[in-house]
Design a protein around this motif. Structure first.
Motif, PDB file in Angstrom:
ATOM      1  N   PRO A  30       6.190   9.482   4.478  1.00  0.00           N
ATOM      2  CA  PRO A  30       5.213   9.570   3.210  1.00  0.00           C
ATOM      3  C   PRO A  30       6.221   9.811   2.024  1.00  0.00           C
ATOM      4  O   PRO A  30       5.722   9.334   0.776  1.00  0.00           O
ATOM      5  N   MET A  31       7.142  10.853   1.850  1.00  0.00           N
ATOM      6  CA  MET A  31       7.767  10.900   0.675  1.00  0.00           C
ATOM      7  C   MET A  31       8.772   9.497   0.340  1.00  0.00           C
ATOM      8  O   MET A  31       8.508   9.209  -0.825  1.00  0.00           O
ATOM      9  N   LEU A  32       9.233   8.603   1.356  1.00  0.00           N
ATOM     10  CA  LEU A  32       9.728   7.446   0.725  1.00  0.00           C
ATOM     11  C   LEU A  32       8.649   6.295   0.263  1.00  0.00           C
ATOM     12  O   LEU A  32       8.948   5.869  -0.784  1.00  0.00           O
ATOM     13  N   ALA A  33       7.457   6.367   0.921  1.00  0.00           N
ATOM     14  CA  ALA A  33       6.401   5.776   0.246  1.00  0.00           C
ATOM     15  C   ALA A  33       6.134   5.896  -1.144  1.00  0.00           C
ATOM     16  O   ALA A  33       5.637   5.531  -2.203  1.00  0.00           O
ATOM     17  N   VAL A  34       5.908   7.421  -1.486  1.00  0.00           N
ATOM     18  CA  VAL A  34       5.505   7.890  -2.952  1.00  0.00           C
ATOM     19  C   VAL A  34       6.845   7.449  -3.691  1.00  0.00           C
ATOM     20  O   VAL A  34       6.440   7.009  -4.840  1.00  0.00           O
ATOM     21  N   ASN A  46       5.384   5.483  10.247  1.00  0.00           N
ATOM     22  CA  ASN A  46       6.739   4.987   9.875  1.00  0.00           C
ATOM     23  C   ASN A  46       6.953   3.449   9.715  1.00  0.00           C
ATOM     24  O   ASN A  46       7.618   3.052   8.798  1.00  0.00           O
ATOM     25  N   LEU A  47       6.335   2.705  10.729  1.00  0.00           N
ATOM     26  CA  LEU A  47       6.458   1.194  10.455  1.00  0.00           C
ATOM     27  C   LEU A  47       6.066   0.440   9.244  1.00  0.00           C
ATOM     28  O   LEU A  47       6.581  -0.291   9.213  1.00  0.00           O
ATOM     29  N   PRO A  48       4.863   1.109   8.843  1.00  0.00           N
ATOM     30  CA  PRO A  48       4.525   0.378   7.516  1.00  0.00           C
ATOM     31  C   PRO A  48       5.437   0.278   6.211  1.00  0.00           C
ATOM     32  O   PRO A  48       5.453  -0.698   5.361  1.00  0.00           O
ATOM     33  N   VAL A  49       6.491   1.179   6.365  1.00  0.00           N
ATOM     34  CA  VAL A  49       7.434   1.535   5.492  1.00  0.00           C
ATOM     35  C   VAL A  49       8.228  -0.304   5.485  1.00  0.00           C
ATOM     36  O   VAL A  49       8.954  -0.294   4.187  1.00  0.00           O
ATOM     37  N   VAL A  50       8.241  -0.883   6.362  1.00  0.00           N
ATOM     38  CA  VAL A  50       8.997  -2.007   6.044  1.00  0.00           C
ATOM     39  C   VAL A  50       8.527  -3.107   5.177  1.00  0.00           C
ATOM     40  O   VAL A  50       9.297  -3.940   4.639  1.00  0.00           O
ATOM     41  N   VAL A  51       7.307  -2.664   4.740  1.00  0.00           N
ATOM     42  CA  VAL A  51       6.564  -3.871   3.725  1.00  0.00           C
ATOM     43  C   VAL A  51       6.348  -3.023   2.557  1.00  0.00           C
ATOM     44  O   VAL A  51       5.525  -3.599   1.746  1.00  0.00           O
ATOM     45  N   ARG A  52       6.822  -1.836   2.401  1.00  0.00           N
ATOM     46  CA  ARG A  52       6.645  -1.234   1.049  1.00  0.00           C
ATOM     47  C   ARG A  52       7.030  -1.815  -0.108  1.00  0.00           C
ATOM     48  O   ARG A  52       6.260  -1.691  -1.276  1.00  0.00           O
ATOM     49  N   ARG A  75       6.563  -5.021  -0.955  1.00  0.00           N
ATOM     50  CA  ARG A  75       5.409  -6.057  -1.264  1.00  0.00           C
ATOM     51  C   ARG A  75       3.929  -5.499  -1.558  1.00  0.00           C
ATOM     52  O   ARG A  75       3.551  -5.873  -2.475  1.00  0.00           O
ATOM     53  N   ALA A  76       3.884  -4.354  -0.998  1.00  0.00           N
ATOM     54  CA  ALA A  76       2.496  -3.533  -1.254  1.00  0.00           C
ATOM     55  C   ALA A  76       2.876  -2.194  -1.223  1.00  0.00           C
ATOM     56  O   ALA A  76       2.359  -1.404  -0.250  1.00  0.00           O
ATOM     57  N   PRO A  77       3.391  -1.782  -2.237  1.00  0.00           N
ATOM     58  CA  PRO A  77       3.686  -0.183  -2.304  1.00  0.00           C
ATOM     59  C   PRO A  77       2.644   0.593  -2.247  1.00  0.00           C
ATOM     60  O   PRO A  77       2.584   1.631  -1.410  1.00  0.00           O
ATOM     61  N   LEU A  78       1.595   0.318  -2.940  1.00  0.00           N
ATOM     62  CA  LEU A  78       0.304   1.377  -2.942  1.00  0.00           C
ATOM     63  C   LEU A  78      -0.307   1.217  -1.502  1.00  0.00           C
ATOM     64  O   LEU A  78      -0.659   2.412  -1.204  1.00  0.00           O
ATOM     65  N   VAL A  92       6.334   3.808  -4.817  1.00  0.00           N
ATOM     66  CA  VAL A  92       5.096   3.634  -5.775  1.00  0.00           C
ATOM     67  C   VAL A  92       5.779   3.999  -6.964  1.00  0.00           C
ATOM     68  O   VAL A  92       5.564   3.313  -8.000  1.00  0.00           O
ATOM     69  N   ALA A  93       6.680   5.330  -7.275  1.00  0.00           N
ATOM     70  CA  ALA A  93       6.957   5.714  -8.457  1.00  0.00           C
ATOM     71  C   ALA A  93       7.994   4.576  -9.219  1.00  0.00           C
ATOM     72  O   ALA A  93       8.267   4.452 -10.159  1.00  0.00           O
ATOM     73  N   SER A  94       8.758   4.025  -8.266  1.00  0.00           N
ATOM     74  CA  SER A  94       9.787   3.027  -8.667  1.00  0.00           C
ATOM     75  C   SER A  94       9.233   1.533  -9.012  1.00  0.00           C
ATOM     76  O   SER A  94       9.920   0.666  -9.675  1.00  0.00           O
ATOM     77  N   LEU A  95       8.068   1.345  -8.444  1.00  0.00           N
ATOM     78  CA  LEU A  95       7.316   0.098  -8.730  1.00  0.00           C
ATOM     79  C   LEU A  95       6.227  -0.031  -9.654  1.00  0.00           C
ATOM     80  O   LEU A  95       5.621  -1.040  -9.991  1.00  0.00           O
TER      81      LEU A  95
END
Length: 383
Positions: A85-89, A47-53, A55-58, A92-95
């Motif tokens: 994971p759903m928010l991360a995907v 969960n914590l890596p989502v904070v920089v989604r 800047r580096a979405p992929l 990526v789709a939005s950026l």
């Protein structure tokens, strides 16, 4: 209230982590192992890596899916960490391009199906349906968000370019009018110089008066020329050959507006006096444009024009008691006339206020210094 993207991501990450920990406490009641120290550590890694989604979405998406896979392999309840994971995907789709988003969605679906295969309680048709359904929805919404953001950026760029063209065009028109004013000064100087030379020996008093006129006129001309050099003159034909209008012709303008069906009350305060040609023209043009706006956008209303001569400046105001679309044009920054008013006020070191009145109607108020040496430079317009 606007929140910075990083602050918003911090709040989202905190919410996702809190939800995951809360769900983890319900795992035993669902027949899954409780979250121990390793489980909480994996929850943080997912969960914590989502904070920089942003800047580096992929990279965030791939790392989150990898940690989710480790979490599932360790035997913990997969639902606990399914939201990050759903928010991360979606991010990526939005950026990123659609192909990249599709690959990330396929990876998430694979991990989702893998979580069902390693579980003894999963119903695989439902798991496969969820994996495909959620992936398609996330990619679709992310792609729509990306297209919307691109269209918004393109529209904003087009509006800024259109505004720049409007300002450039208005400055070109102002420059042509100032050229005529400077030409007027040069004509006066030429005539007075010829007169002084003609009577220099026979009438010294007249010659001295002519030389004084030349001195004053040349000073005003230099000031006008300095202002001309501050704007970029557009190529095109010259301005009108007739003398530039001024406040002395406001009654004619008022009569034309009255003939159009809008009553105009013209009032002059103070002692009228000659103004520098550029200042006189600026004040006249602002009143002319304001009355034109009343005639076009607030028909049936009553307009009032007030001119007040102060010791070192002149005040001009145009108000009406009607309701029209002028307010909307001010709110959106549109309209060539409103841009022209602000540019004229800025050029002559004045201040201008344009906007609706609290008691109803619309008001344009302009203040201009009447001596070139006291005119402020810079942006003197306000809304």
């Amino acid at each position: 209230m606007r929140i910075r993207p990083l602050a918003a991501d911090v709040l989202i990450t905190a919410a996702l982590t809190s939800v995951a920990v809360t769900l983890g406490q319900e795992a035993p009641s669902q027949g899954w192992p409780p979250l121990d120290l390793a489980g909480h550590l994996l929850v943080g890694l997912v969960n914590l890596p989502v904070v920089v989604r942003g800047r580096a979405p992929l990279a965030v998406c791939l790392f989150v899916l990898a940690m989710w896979t480790v979490y599932v392999t360790a035997g913990y309840w997969p639902v606990v960490n399914s939201f990050a994971p759903m928010l991360a995907v979606y991010t990526v789709a939005s950026l990123r391009p659609l192909r990249t988003a599709a690959w990330c969605a396929a990876l998430m679906s694979a991990v989702w199906v893998y979580a069902g295969l390693v579980s003894d309680r999963a119903v695989m048709p439902s798991v496969v349906g969820q994996a495909l359904g959620f992936s398609l929805v996330l990619v679709r919404f992310g792609h729509v968000a990306r297209r919307s953001a691109e269209l918004a950026r393109r529209l904003r760029a087009e509006q800024e370019e259109r505004a720049r063209r409007q300002v450039a065009g208005e400055r070109g028109r102002i420059a042509r009018e100032l050229h005529d004013v400077v030409a007027h000064h040069m004509s006066v100087i030429s005539v007075q110089a010829g007169l002084a030379r003609f009577v220099f020996d026979s009438d010294p008093g007249t010659a001295r008066t002519a030389l004084g006129t030349i001195a004053g006129t040349s000073a005003e001309a230099l000031e006008e020329l300095r202002r001309v050099l501050q704007v970029l003159r557009a190529d095109g034909d010259g301005g009108p050959a007739a003398p530039m209008p001024g406040l002395a012709r406001l009654e004619e303008t008022a009569d034309r507006v009255r003939a159009g069906g809008v009553p105009v009350d013209l009032r002059v305060g103070g002692t009228p006096r000659p103004l520098p040609p550029g200042v006189d023209l600026c004040a006249y043009r602002v009143v002319q444009e304001a009355l034109t706006n009343v005639l076009k956008h607030a028909p049936g209303s009553t307009a009032r024009v007030e001119v007040r001569y102060r010791p070192h400046h002149v005040e001009v105001s145009v108000t009406d008691d009607g309701q029209g679309v002028i307010q909307d044009r001010v709110a959106t920054g549109g309209g060539h006339g409103l841009i022209g008013m602000r540019e004229r006020a800025k050029l002559y070191g004045g201040t201008i206020s344009i906007g609706p009145r609290s008691e109803g109607g619309f008001a344009v108020r302009l203040t201009l210094p009447t001596f070139a040496r006291t005119a402020r430079q810079g942006d003197g317009s306000s809304q």
